[in-house]
Design an enzyme around this catalytic site. Structure first.
Site, PDB file in Angstrom:
ATOM      1  N   LYS A  14     -11.472 -13.666  -3.829  1.00 18.85           N
ATOM      2  CA  LYS A  14     -12.099 -12.879  -2.752  1.00 18.85           C
ATOM      3  C   LYS A  14     -11.089 -12.505  -1.666  1.00 18.85           C
ATOM      4  O   LYS A  14     -11.053 -11.370  -1.221  1.00 18.85           O
ATOM      5  CB  LYS A  14     -13.229 -13.674  -2.079  1.00 18.85           C
ATOM      6  CG  LYS A  14     -14.499 -13.767  -2.876  1.00 18.85           C
ATOM      7  CD  LYS A  14     -15.669 -14.236  -2.006  1.00 18.85           C
ATOM      8  CE  LYS A  14     -15.459 -15.606  -1.395  1.00 18.85           C
ATOM      9  NZ  LYS A  14     -15.490 -16.713  -2.360  1.00 18.85           N
ATOM     10  N   ARG A  89     -23.183 -17.447   3.284  1.00 19.03           N
ATOM     11  CA  ARG A  89     -23.069 -18.504   2.280  1.00 19.03           C
ATOM     12  C   ARG A  89     -24.430 -19.130   1.959  1.00 19.03           C
ATOM     13  O   ARG A  89     -24.522 -19.952   1.054  1.00 19.03           O
ATOM     14  CB  ARG A  89     -22.190 -19.642   2.804  1.00 19.03           C
ATOM     15  CG  ARG A  89     -20.699 -19.384   2.784  1.00 19.03           C
ATOM     16  CD  ARG A  89     -20.095 -19.657   1.431  1.00 19.03           C
ATOM     17  NE  ARG A  89     -18.963 -20.555   1.388  1.00 19.03           N
ATOM     18  CZ  ARG A  89     -17.736 -20.288   1.816  1.00 19.03           C
ATOM     19  NH1 ARG A  89     -17.468 -19.152   2.415  1.00 19.03           N
ATOM     20  NH2 ARG A  89     -16.778 -21.164   1.664  1.00 19.03           N
ATOM     21  N   ARG A 128      -4.230 -24.331  -7.772  1.00 20.50           N
ATOM     22  CA  ARG A 128      -3.991 -24.077  -6.354  1.00 20.50           C
ATOM     23  C   ARG A 128      -3.736 -25.406  -5.631  1.00 20.50           C
ATOM     24  O   ARG A 128      -2.867 -25.504  -4.776  1.00 20.50           O
ATOM     25  CB  ARG A 128      -5.220 -23.367  -5.753  1.00 20.50           C
ATOM     26  CG  ARG A 128      -4.974 -22.741  -4.414  1.00 20.50           C
ATOM     27  CD  ARG A 128      -5.950 -21.593  -4.149  1.00 20.50           C
ATOM     28  NE  ARG A 128      -7.204 -22.058  -3.599  1.00 20.50           N
ATOM     29  CZ  ARG A 128      -8.204 -21.249  -3.244  1.00 20.50           C
ATOM     30  NH1 ARG A 128      -8.104 -19.937  -3.410  1.00 20.50           N
ATOM     31  NH2 ARG A 128      -9.308 -21.732  -2.753  1.00 20.50           N
ATOM     32  N   ARG A 135      -4.055 -25.900   2.218  1.00 21.99           N
ATOM     33  CA  ARG A 135      -5.434 -26.024   2.699  1.00 21.99           C
ATOM     34  C   ARG A 135      -5.915 -27.448   2.476  1.00 21.99           C
ATOM     35  O   ARG A 135      -5.844 -27.976   1.375  1.00 21.99           O
ATOM     36  CB  ARG A 135      -6.343 -25.058   1.932  1.00 21.99           C
ATOM     37  CG  ARG A 135      -6.218 -23.641   2.425  1.00 21.99           C
ATOM     38  CD  ARG A 135      -7.154 -22.743   1.667  1.00 21.99           C
ATOM     39  NE  ARG A 135      -8.531 -23.242   1.617  1.00 21.99           N
ATOM     40  CZ  ARG A 135      -9.568 -22.464   1.428  1.00 21.99           C
ATOM     41  NH1 ARG A 135      -9.409 -21.179   1.299  1.00 21.99           N
ATOM     42  NH2 ARG A 135     -10.774 -22.972   1.363  1.00 21.99           N
ATOM     43  N   ARG A 146     -17.140 -28.129  -3.655  1.00 27.42           N
ATOM     44  CA  ARG A 146     -17.349 -26.767  -3.140  1.00 27.42           C
ATOM     45  C   ARG A 146     -18.024 -25.891  -4.188  1.00 27.42           C
ATOM     46  O   ARG A 146     -18.841 -25.035  -3.867  1.00 27.42           O
ATOM     47  CB  ARG A 146     -16.026 -26.153  -2.686  1.00 27.42           C
ATOM     48  CG  ARG A 146     -15.506 -26.775  -1.401  1.00 27.42           C
ATOM     49  CD  ARG A 146     -14.114 -26.317  -1.081  1.00 27.42           C
ATOM     50  NE  ARG A 146     -14.073 -24.918  -0.732  1.00 27.42           N
ATOM     51  CZ  ARG A 146     -13.097 -24.085  -1.086  1.00 27.42           C
ATOM     52  NH1 ARG A 146     -12.087 -24.508  -1.803  1.00 27.42           N
ATOM     53  NH2 ARG A 146     -13.134 -22.845  -0.708  1.00 27.42           N
TER      54      ARG A 146
HETATM   55  P1  AMP Z   1     -13.533 -20.443   2.673  1.00 27.19           P
HETATM   56  O1  AMP Z   1     -12.164 -20.247   3.221  1.00 27.19           O
HETATM   57  O2  AMP Z   1     -14.392 -19.227   2.797  1.00 27.19           O
HETATM   58  O3  AMP Z   1     -13.517 -20.990   1.279  1.00 27.19           O
HETATM   59  O4  AMP Z   1     -14.239 -21.557   3.580  1.00 27.19           O
HETATM   60  C1  AMP Z   1     -13.715 -22.866   3.695  1.00 27.19           C
HETATM   61  C2  AMP Z   1     -14.788 -23.807   4.219  1.00 27.19           C
HETATM   62  O5  AMP Z   1     -15.248 -23.343   5.491  1.00 27.19           O
HETATM   63  C3  AMP Z   1     -16.030 -23.901   3.358  1.00 27.19           C
HETATM   64  O6  AMP Z   1     -15.896 -24.846   2.320  1.00 27.19           O
HETATM   65  C4  AMP Z   1     -17.079 -24.319   4.398  1.00 27.19           C
HETATM   66  O7  AMP Z   1     -16.960 -25.683   4.715  1.00 27.19           O
HETATM   67  C5  AMP Z   1     -16.658 -23.547   5.620  1.00 27.19           C
HETATM   68  N1  AMP Z   1     -17.303 -22.204   5.678  1.00 27.19           N
HETATM   69  C6  AMP Z   1     -16.695 -20.985   5.606  1.00 27.19           C
HETATM   70  N2  AMP Z   1     -17.580 -19.986   5.711  1.00 27.19           N
HETATM   71  C7  AMP Z   1     -18.799 -20.583   5.836  1.00 27.19           C
HETATM   72  C8  AMP Z   1     -20.126 -20.103   5.972  1.00 27.19           C
HETATM   73  N3  AMP Z   1     -20.409 -18.778   5.964  1.00 27.19           N
HETATM   74  N4  AMP Z   1     -21.131 -21.011   6.086  1.00 27.19           N
HETATM   75  C9  AMP Z   1     -20.885 -22.337   6.096  1.00 27.19           C
HETATM   76  N5  AMP Z   1     -19.665 -22.862   5.963  1.00 27.19           N
HETATM   77  C10 AMP Z   1     -18.617 -22.002   5.839  1.00 27.19           C
END
Ligand code: AMP
Length: 187
Positions: A14, A89, A128, A135, A146
């Site tokens: 993404k 999400r 990764r 990260r 996740r």
């Molecule tokens: P990402 O970089 O989008 O994979 O997000 C990393 C982490 O941030 C996720 O595993 C969640 O813990 C948190 N996170 C990011 N976006 C959201 C969202 N829209 N709702 C809830 N948690 C989020």
């Protein structure tokens, strides 16, 4: 003008596709994950609250995320469109976004779902983690968590937009260029 949502499991690519699309469309790339990591780095109140959830691979509570998006979409650079990456999400977040967009008199133009099978996702996340992406949430255990959270809480978001006739499904296998081409063909 484009108002785009990019959906798909963790590791679907993404972020990469979002960067390319935003450059082509000249719109801001709004990644809730990036915003939260920035908040953690700056040790803000939001960052402190979000960190405990993120470290475990859990979702950050909806109310915090909805406030964050409300504020971000109100900024000037969103007037000519935007791309949302990592949001919504949950179905609750999708409903809150609908309300927010209505109040802005704005409509989504594209909801793109990048589809990648589970086994491929697990391999991608593992490599990764091994490469050390930097990260904190990229280790195997958290990655598996996740993915589980994705299937339980985020996959229903695709159905939400599908039932509204807005969902555009894209095959996420292949090279970055191939996936970009498929996305461009539905824009
Ligand atoms: P990402 O970089 O989008 O994979 O997000 C990393 C982490 O941030 C996720 O595993 C969640 O813990 C948190 N996170 C990011 N976006 C959201 C969202 N829209 N709702 C809830 N948690 C989020």
């Amino acid at each position: 003008m484009k108002r785009i949502i990019l959906l798909g499991p963790p590791g679907a690519g993404k972020g990469t596709q979002a960067d390319i699309l935003c450059q082509n469309q000249q719109i801001p790339h709004i990644s809730t994950g990036d915003i939260l990591r920035g908040a953690i780095a700056h040790e803000t109140a939001l960052g402190k609250k979000a960190k405990t959830f993120m470290d475990k691979g859990h979702l950050v509570p909806d109310d915090l995320i909805i406030d964050l998006i409300h504020e971000r979409l109100g900024e000037d650079d969103c007037e000519n469109g935007f791309l949302l990456d990592g949001f919504p999400r949950t179905v609750e977040q999708a409903e809150a976004l609908d309300t927010l967009l209505e109040s802005m008199d704005a409509k989504l133009t594209n909801v793109i779902d990048i589809e990648v099978p589970d086994n491929v996702i697990i391999e991608r996340i593992k490599s990764r983690a091994e490469e050390g992406s930097g990260r904190a949430d990229d280790n195997e255990e958290v990655a598996a968590k996740r993915l589980k959270v994705y299937w339980e809480q985020t996959a229903p978001v695709s159905h939400y937009y599908e039932s509204k006739g807005l969902l555009q499904k894209i095959d996420g296998l292949g090279t970055v260029e191939e996936v970009t081409q498929r996305i461009n063909s539905v824009m």
